[in-house]
Structures are given as C-alpha cells and as structure tokens.
Design a protein around this motif. Structure first.
Motif, PDB file in Angstrom:
ATOM      1  N   LEU A 117       0.836  -1.206   0.000  1.00 51.16           N
ATOM      2  CA  LEU A 117       0.000   0.000   0.000  1.00 51.16           C
ATOM      3  C   LEU A 117       0.867   1.252   0.000  1.00 51.16           C
ATOM      4  O   LEU A 117       0.620   2.202  -0.748  1.00 51.16           O
ATOM      5  N   ILE A 118       1.896   1.256   0.818  1.00 55.24           N
ATOM      6  CA  ILE A 118       2.677   2.468   0.987  1.00 55.24           C
ATOM      7  C   ILE A 118       3.697   2.653  -0.131  1.00 55.24           C
ATOM      8  O   ILE A 118       3.919   3.767  -0.601  1.00 55.24           O
ATOM      9  N   GLU A 119       4.281   1.572  -0.587  1.00 53.33           N
ATOM     10  CA  GLU A 119       5.348   1.699  -1.579  1.00 53.33           C
ATOM     11  C   GLU A 119       4.840   1.633  -3.020  1.00 53.33           C
ATOM     12  O   GLU A 119       5.528   2.040  -3.943  1.00 53.33           O
ATOM     13  N   ARG A 120       3.667   1.054  -3.243  1.00 49.43           N
ATOM     14  CA  ARG A 120       3.297   0.748  -4.627  1.00 49.43           C
ATOM     15  C   ARG A 120       1.988   1.386  -5.077  1.00 49.43           C
ATOM     16  O   ARG A 120       1.520   1.110  -6.161  1.00 49.43           O
ATOM     17  N   THR A 121       1.336   2.183  -4.243  1.00 45.35           N
ATOM     18  CA  THR A 121       0.070   2.778  -4.684  1.00 45.35           C
ATOM     19  C   THR A 121       0.147   4.297  -4.623  1.00 45.35           C
ATOM     20  O   THR A 121       1.033   4.875  -3.990  1.00 45.35           O
ATOM     21  N   ARG A 122      -0.812   4.909  -5.298  1.00 42.75           N
ATOM     22  CA  ARG A 122      -0.869   6.374  -5.325  1.00 42.75           C
ATOM     23  C   ARG A 122      -1.144   6.931  -3.917  1.00 42.75           C
ATOM     24  O   ARG A 122      -0.547   7.915  -3.493  1.00 42.75           O
ATOM     25  N   ILE A 123      -2.058   6.254  -3.204  1.00 42.44           N
ATOM     26  CA  ILE A 123      -2.343   6.695  -1.833  1.00 42.44           C
ATOM     27  C   ILE A 123      -1.067   6.626  -1.004  1.00 42.44           C
ATOM     28  O   ILE A 123      -0.736   7.543  -0.256  1.00 42.44           O
ATOM     29  N   GLY A 124      -0.325   5.541  -1.207  1.00 45.59           N
ATOM     30  CA  GLY A 124       0.927   5.369  -0.483  1.00 45.59           C
ATOM     31  C   GLY A 124       1.895   6.491  -0.810  1.00 45.59           C
ATOM     32  O   GLY A 124       2.578   7.025   0.069  1.00 45.59           O
ATOM     33  N   ALA A 125       1.941   6.858  -2.075  1.00 46.70           N
ATOM     34  CA  ALA A 125       2.851   7.932  -2.474  1.00 46.70           C
ATOM     35  C   ALA A 125       2.484   9.226  -1.754  1.00 46.70           C
ATOM     36  O   ALA A 125       3.352   9.972  -1.284  1.00 46.70           O
ATOM     37  N   ARG A 126       1.195   9.492  -1.646  1.00 44.10           N
ATOM     38  CA  ARG A 126       0.757  10.704  -0.932  1.00 44.10           C
ATOM     39  C   ARG A 126       1.153  10.637   0.538  1.00 44.10           C
ATOM     40  O   ARG A 126       1.596  11.625   1.128  1.00 44.10           O
ATOM     41  N   LEU A 127       0.959   9.441   1.112  1.00 42.37           N
ATOM     42  CA  LEU A 127       1.325   9.289   2.522  1.00 42.37           C
ATOM     43  C   LEU A 127       2.810   9.558   2.708  1.00 42.37           C
ATOM     44  O   LEU A 127       3.218  10.288   3.613  1.00 42.37           O
ATOM     45  N   ARG A 128       3.625   8.966   1.825  1.00 42.08           N
ATOM     46  CA  ARG A 128       5.071   9.149   1.968  1.00 42.08           C
ATOM     47  C   ARG A 128       5.437  10.608   1.768  1.00 42.08           C
ATOM     48  O   ARG A 128       6.275  11.153   2.471  1.00 42.08           O
ATOM     49  N   ALA A 129       4.769  11.242   0.845  1.00 37.81           N
ATOM     50  CA  ALA A 129       5.031  12.664   0.632  1.00 37.81           C
ATOM     51  C   ALA A 129       4.687  13.444   1.890  1.00 37.81           C
ATOM     52  O   ALA A 129       5.427  14.351   2.298  1.00 37.81           O
ATOM     53  N   GLY A 130       3.584  13.065   2.532  1.00 38.27           N
ATOM     54  CA  GLY A 130       3.167  13.741   3.764  1.00 38.27           C
ATOM     55  C   GLY A 130       4.198  13.578   4.861  1.00 38.27           C
ATOM     56  O   GLY A 130       4.472  14.510   5.619  1.00 38.27           O
ATOM     57  N   VAL A 131       4.791  12.391   4.961  1.00 34.23           N
ATOM     58  CA  VAL A 131       5.811  12.166   5.983  1.00 34.23           C
ATOM     59  C   VAL A 131       7.036  13.016   5.691  1.00 34.23           C
ATOM     60  O   VAL A 131       7.611  13.647   6.577  1.00 34.23           O
ATOM     61  N   ASP A 132       7.427  13.042   4.421  1.00 33.35           N
ATOM     62  CA  ASP A 132       8.688  13.705   4.077  1.00 33.35           C
ATOM     63  C   ASP A 132       8.600  15.217   4.197  1.00 33.35           C
ATOM     64  O   ASP A 132       9.470  15.851   4.772  1.00 33.35           O
ATOM     65  N   ASP A 133       7.560  15.786   3.640  1.00 36.68           N
ATOM     66  CA  ASP A 133       7.468  17.247   3.671  1.00 36.68           C
ATOM     67  C   ASP A 133       6.000  17.646   3.549  1.00 36.68           C
ATOM     68  O   ASP A 133       5.449  17.747   2.451  1.00 36.68           O
ATOM     69  N   LEU A 134       5.399  17.912   4.671  1.00 36.65           N
ATOM     70  CA  LEU A 134       3.964  18.144   4.689  1.00 36.65           C
ATOM     71  C   LEU A 134       3.592  19.415   3.934  1.00 36.65           C
ATOM     72  O   LEU A 134       2.629  19.447   3.166  1.00 36.65           O
ATOM     73  N   GLN A 135       4.388  20.466   4.145  1.00 39.03           N
ATOM     74  CA  GLN A 135       4.055  21.755   3.509  1.00 39.03           C
ATOM     75  C   GLN A 135       4.084  21.649   1.992  1.00 39.03           C
ATOM     76  O   GLN A 135       3.194  22.123   1.293  1.00 39.03           O
ATOM     77  N   MET A 136       5.111  20.977   1.507  1.00 40.49           N
ATOM     78  CA  MET A 136       5.253  20.804   0.060  1.00 40.49           C
ATOM     79  C   MET A 136       4.091  19.975  -0.486  1.00 40.49           C
ATOM     80  O   MET A 136       3.539  20.283  -1.544  1.00 40.49           O
ATOM     81  N   THR A 137       3.735  18.936   0.265  1.00 43.72           N
ATOM     82  CA  THR A 137       2.632  18.083  -0.157  1.00 43.72           C
ATOM     83  C   THR A 137       1.365  18.902  -0.314  1.00 43.72           C
ATOM     84  O   THR A 137       0.615  18.771  -1.282  1.00 43.72           O
ATOM     85  N   ARG A 138       1.154  19.780   0.664  1.00 47.58           N
ATOM     86  CA  ARG A 138      -0.044  20.623   0.602  1.00 47.58           C
ATOM     87  C   ARG A 138       0.014  21.547  -0.595  1.00 47.58           C
ATOM     88  O   ARG A 138      -0.990  21.749  -1.290  1.00 47.58           O
ATOM     89  N   ALA A 139       1.214  22.072  -0.796  1.00 47.76           N
ATOM     90  CA  ALA A 139       1.367  23.015  -1.903  1.00 47.76           C
ATOM     91  C   ALA A 139       1.062  22.344  -3.234  1.00 47.76           C
ATOM     92  O   ALA A 139       0.633  22.981  -4.184  1.00 47.76           O
ATOM     93  N   LEU A 140       1.272  21.014  -3.295  1.00 48.48           N
ATOM     94  CA  LEU A 140       0.995  20.289  -4.527  1.00 48.48           C
ATOM     95  C   LEU A 140      -0.492  19.988  -4.695  1.00 48.48           C
ATOM     96  O   LEU A 140      -0.892  19.328  -5.641  1.00 48.48           O
ATOM     97  N   GLY A 141      -1.297  20.427  -3.742  1.00 47.32           N
ATOM     98  CA  GLY A 141      -2.739  20.311  -3.913  1.00 47.32           C
ATOM     99  C   GLY A 141      -3.340  19.056  -3.316  1.00 47.32           C
ATOM    100  O   GLY A 141      -4.460  18.687  -3.642  1.00 47.32           O
TER     101      GLY A 141
END
Lengths: 284, 409
Positions: free
Chosen positions: A155-179
């Motif tokens: 789920l975390i490594e291979r799906t789009r939802i997972g990609a969003r989650l990982r993005a959220g962990v790495d840099d929340l502000q940037m993730t938000r900025a990406l919409g």
C-alpha cells in the motif's frame, strides 16, 4: 521448552506488530502520539467478541472490529485532533482524555466482567511439536501479521495513496502546496491506523480476552515497540515487534525478579543513545 | 385559609421530624468501586450488601439504615479521602468496605484514629487482623491464608500430592495465598518445587506456564481477566489434561465462570463461600440474588451480604446508643452469627471470623459451571492449627516467606 519460547516470541511479536503498525502510521505521518491507541485496540476486542457472539464468521468479525475502530478514530481526528494540530502537549492530553472516555463508555455498554472470545473452530486445537504443545491459533495470528505487513508495504510503496502518505511524511508543507488535501489525508490515515488497531484487538481477544483495563495494559507495549523501532518507521516497528515479543516472553523466565526492567530498560537505553529509534530517521 | 393550611402542614412536618428523631437511625458508609476497571467487583459487593437490606426491610438489628456509597475507583489514596469524607462530613457510624486490601491498609490507621468501626467485606490482607490488628476493625469474610491453609491440607492428605509448583500474580495477595498453601502443604509432607510469579499486567502466560516442570499438581492464584487468560492458556498449552490444577477462590469466582467455557472444569479451589453450600439460608440467598441480578453470588457479593449480616447480628438486642461508636464497636467485636449462607461465624480476639472453609471443584451441572463442594473444613481459624503467638512471631507471607525447602529457586 525452547521451542515454546521461540514460537511464543514469534507469535507475540506478530500480535505486537498488528497493534503498533497503526500507531506507527499515525505518528509517522501526523506526528500525533495517539495515546488512545490502546483504547481503539480494546474497542476492537469488544466489538469482535460481540460480533462473534452474534454468529458472524471470524473474518467478518475482524472487519467489523476494524470498521468500528476506524469510524471512532475518524471522529476523534475530525472532531478533536484537527483543532489542536501541531500542539503535541495538547494532543497527548486530548488522546489520554479520549482513552478515559472510551474506557468508561465500554464499561457502560459491556459492564466490568471479562469476555472470552472463541478462536475459529478450525484453529481451536493445539499441536505437538518437538515435545512442546502449542495452540494453532497463535500461529495463525503470526501468519496474519506477516501478511498484513506485506499488504501495508504494498500500500505504501506501490500505490498512489501510499505515495501521498510518503510525501506527507517527508514534507507536509510541500505536499499541501501540490494540492493534496491535508484534512482528507489525515482523517484517512487516522482511520486506517485505527482500523489496524481494531483488527489487532479482535485478533488478540481469543488470547488476552476483552476486559476493562486492557487499553492501558497494552499501550505501554505499543510505546516500547514504537520507540525501539523508530517513530514512524513501519520496517522498524516490524523488527522491534519481534524483539519486544522475545523480551516479553523470554525475559521474565531468565530474570523473574526483573520482568519490567527487561522490557523497559532497552527502551530507555535506545532513547538515551539513539532517540530516533533503531531504524528511525532523525527528525528533519 | 391557605395560611392556615400552611401552618398545619408546618406543624405536621415538625411532628414528623420529632417522631423521626425519636427513632435512632444507623448511618452506614460504603467504600466501593463504581468507576474504572474494577467497578464490576464493587457492584457485586454493593449488590450483596443492599440485597441483605432489601430482604430485611432496610433494617439492621431493628435500626433503620441509611446508606451512603462512595466510589474509591480502587485507588488507596482515593479510599483515604473518601473514608475522611464518610467520617467527617457524612458522620456515618459504621464504614463497610473497601474492596481491595491495598485500600484497606491505606485507611487502616486513619479509621483507628477516627475511632469509627470498619467492617471489611472483602479485603483479605493478613495483617489487617494479625500483626496490625486494630480494635476498630472487624472482618465479615476471612484472612487470605485462612482460605488456602485448608487446601494445603487437602492436597497433602486427601489428594496425596507430593510435589506441587505454584504460579500466581506477583503482588501481596498472591504471596499471601501461596504462602498459606505452601506452609500447610509442606508441614504435611509435601514439597513446593517452584514458585512462579507473573507480573500484574501480563497478557501472555505461556512462558510462565512452561516453567512448571515435573510435578503432581499446580497451585494457581489469579483474579479477573488474569484468571481467564491463565486458565485458557493452561488448557491450550496442554497442561489441563496432564497436571491437576488447584487454585484460589478468586481464580474460579462465580462472576467469572459463565465466560470461561470448559477451561476451569476440574479445578479444585478453596473459599469461604460457594453458591452450592447446602443450607436453607444459602438456598434462599442464591435463588433471590440470582433472580434479582441474573448471576449467582460470588466472593464479593457474599462479602457485602455477610458484612450486613454481621452488623445485623451485632446490633440485634443492642441496648446502647447507636450514636456512640465505641459501644457499636464493642457490639461488632462480640458479634456471633448463628446461621448464614456460609454457616455459623464467631470472631476471634483479632476481629477475624472463625468460619467454615469449603473445598470446591468446578463442574458443569445442567449446562452451567459451578463450584461443587467436595469437603468442608469446619470452623477454621486464620492461624489454622498453629498457636496464634507462634504464627504472629513469623513475618507475614511474602515472595520469600516461607522460603522453598527444596527444589530449585
């Protein structure tokens, strides 16, 4: 005897992973130390027992338990935690408060006597191996734990939802900025983490029973695993679950007078020399 | 017109007030647990106590009784402040409770200083009526070892077991119940090979159970959920059919049995009460209680009931002043219960009952699990057959007392 300890450690480790994966996910992405996690686990145990008694098949009872915990978790997040995002002290106090509310709620609904859950009929037997007797159900729990670890990884490594989650962990502000909508992401993460806790509770019920006080008996174990494994690291939680499972099973046999020390001393040492945990990354 | 009616009403209430004041009332404070994980046992105690009052027209020894129940949440510190509230603000004449021994020990000195009678309904800690006996304290139930001494005798002399391992929760009640069992079992020729202690919040018992080793039987003591999980895992890990299990009353309490499945069948335990005791009082108590609360009375229910029964018999024929707590205490200390669900009871000079202790075996009867009585030890003292002075010269039972005579530690 050694085989009993080995199997005991592995199966208890599996149960611990199911318990902590949700905690880990929530902390990793939202930075919320959810001290109501034990309560969600307890809700799962009770709902699981109730569903089984109503004649629901075991697999569906697990889903019902997970679903109930997920709904409760989503409500927590949307109604309380969202208002105090970023304030860790408030989050600790609020989640502890929620834990008490859930504990009393369960007491009001189910009363104070412990409830016993039955393992599925096919797994109620015990098998004999190398002169040791071991219950089959526990091995099934281990298998489920490993399977759900694999599913979570996918789920975390291979799906789009997972990609969003990982993005959220790495840099929340940037993730938000990406919409990416943070509220939806957070509620979803909290619901998923709660779902895992609920399923773990229902799976544990045939081993530990559902009883008032289960929440705070189980919470310290989740904390030990998460701290050892590294805050927010699922792989770390997976490894640490089996380490703690082993300590929990074998420690008191080796050092019967020091049952608590064996469990909590490693945690204290890790906090002192490697606060981010064994496999955790240091905070950005 | 209305003014006159008002006046009449006023005078009437005055008269009623005087009439009520003429009839002395007894105010009893309950220290129970109404919130938190242990509220179930608190409820059982309160049910037992109130059930006795209901059956006796809310009177004890001819006095109308007012009850104030306060919640200690099972915490010793809260128990202390609630005991203060009962004595200083509510001005109760007698306190009944508290549930846990830790709570009873926490308020023990205070009750002595406050000179208010405390009737214990369930706290079993040995020293409450032994090394720290207080003139303001009586027990309606028993001391810990009093319940396990007879089972030690039964294991050695009736069951002819030679080697037994013990496994119990790692806290004072566990030490005392195991210590009592060990002392009498070993004094009758048995050997305790090993004492295994399980931490209070353990959820997994497999590693403790696997240490049991080669023995004739196991003696176990757990309470509440721990009892559930221990018995289940004892069966799952293959011991149930192989090694007979002896246990404390709390391990197979009536309140737990309905949820235990087949796990406890065959467990032999000892206690001061069982719903299967065959006497008219008990048959009536069990029938009525079951009808009222849908469950058979167990340890805590019987404890609450017996506390009320003890006060009732102490005050029957009481000629003194109920407002005078010293006179009340004197009557309580002299209480004799001629017949009750658990038989006749007298108090020893330390305020502890001399009472029957039952050896029970869990059986399924008409589809329901019950503790069937297999032997009654009549009129057992808290000191078993030992002289009180010699018994009290020893330290209280602990993790290390009595020490193991042989076998590995």
């Amino acid at each position: 005897m050694a085989i009993t300890y080995l199997l005991g450690s592995l199966t208890y480790g599996g149960l611990l992973f199911l318990l902590t994966s949700g905690f880990c996910l929530i902390f990793g992405i939202m930075r919320v130390p959810n001290l109501a996690h034990g309560s969600l686990f307890m809700v799962g145990a009770y709902v699981g027992v109730a569903a089984l008694r109503a004649g629901v098949p075991f697999a569906l009872a697990l889903l019902a338990a997970g679903g109930a915990a997920a709904i409760l978790g989503a409500i927590f997040e949307a109604a309380v935690l969202r208002r105090i995002a970023g304030d860790e002290n408030a989050q600790v106090l609020a989640t502890i408060g929620l834990a008490f509310v859930v504990g009393d709620g369960i007491l009001a609904v189910w009363g104070g006597n412990p409830y016993r859950a039955q393992a599925p009929h096919a797994l109620q037997l015990s098998f004999r191996m190398f002169g040791a007797v071991f219950p089959a159900y526990r091995v099934a729990v281990l298998v489920i734990a490993v399977l759900s670890a694999a599913l979570l990884w996918l789920l975390i490594e291979r799906t789009r939802i997972g990609a969003r989650l990982r993005a959220g962990v790495d840099d929340l502000q940037m993730t938000r900025a990406l919409g990416i909508s943070a509220p939806a992401l957070f509620t979803g993460v909290f619901a998923l983490g709660s779902f895992l806790a609920g399923v773990a509770g229902a799976l544990a019920a045939p081993i530990v029973s559902a009883y008032p006080g289960l929440d705070f008996d189980i919470l310290p174990l989740a904390l030990v695993v998460v701290i050892l494994g590294g805050m927010g690291s699922l792989a770390g939680a997976f490894a640490a679950s089996f380490v703690v499972g082993g300590l929990y099973i074998v420690g008191p046999v080796m050092l019967p007078e020091l049952a608590y020390v064996v469990l909590f001393l490693p945690m204290a040492i890790v906090m002192a020399i490697r606060p981010q945990g064994i496999l955790g990354r240091s905070a950005p | 017109m209305f003014r006159r009616l008002g006046l009449i009403a006023y005078v009437l209430t005055l008269c009623l007030g005087i009439a009520r004041a003429d009839e002395p009332r007894l105010k009893i404070g309950l220290l129970t647990i109404q919130s938190g994980p242990y509220s179930a046992v608190g409820d059982q105690m309160e049910h037992g106590f109130r059930y006795y009052l209901e059956q006796h027209g809310q009177k004890l020894g001819g006095f109308n009784v007012d009850v104030v129940a306060l919640d200690t949440a099972g915490s010793p510190a809260t128990a202390k402040s609630k005991a203060e509230e009962l004595t200083q603000r509510e001005h109760v004449q007698i306190v009944v409770g508290p549930i846990a021994s830790t709570e009873a020990l926490a308020i023990h000195d205070y009750m002595r200083d406050a000179q208010t009678p405390l009737v214990s309904s369930s706290a079993l800690a040995e020293d409450l009526t032994q090394r720290k006996a207080s003139p303001w304290f009586v027990r309606a139930t028993s001391a810990t070892g009093q319940l396990s001494h007879p089972l030690g005798d039964y294991a050695a002399n009736t069951l002819k077991f030679k080697k037994i391992a013990t496994i119990a929760t790692d806290f004072a009640y566990g030490y005392e119940i195991v210590g009592g069992f060990q002392r009498v079992f070993e004094d009758n020729g048995g050997v305790i090979t090993k004492k295994i202690w399980v931490p209070l919040n353990a959820t997994d018992y497999s590693s403790y159970i696997s240490q049991i080793g080669d023995v004739d039987a196991v003696y176990a003591s757990f309470s509440g959920p721990a009892a559930h999980n221990f018995l289940r895992q004892y069966a799952e890990f293959g011991y149930k059919d192989r090694v007979p299990l002896l246990a404390s009353h709390s391990t197979v309490d009536e309140s737990l049995l309905p949820e235990m499945g087949d796990d406890p069948i065959g467990v032999i335990s000892s206690g001061f009460y069982s719903p299967t005791i065959d006497n008219p009082e008990n048959r009536e108590f069990v029938r009525g209680y079951r009808e009222r609360y849908k469950v058979a009375p167990g340890f805590y229910s019987a404890g609450g009931y017996m506390a009320a029964a003890l006060i009732d018999s102490a005050l029957t024929g009481f000629k003194g002043d109920v407002a005078d707590k010293a006179q009340l205490m004197q009557a309580l200390r002299a209480a004799k219960i001629a017949s009750s669900p658990r038989g006749a009871i007298t108090l020893d000079e330390y305020g502890n009952p001399i009472c029957d202790v039952e050896v029970r075996k869990v059986e399924r009867k008409d589809g329901v699990l019950q503790n069937t009585i297999v032997k009654t030890y009549p009129q057992v003292s808290q000191f078993w057959t030992y002289p009180a002075k010699k018994f009290l010269a020893d330290p209280v039972y602990s993790r290390d007392f009595p020490p193991l005579r042989s076998g590995d530690k």
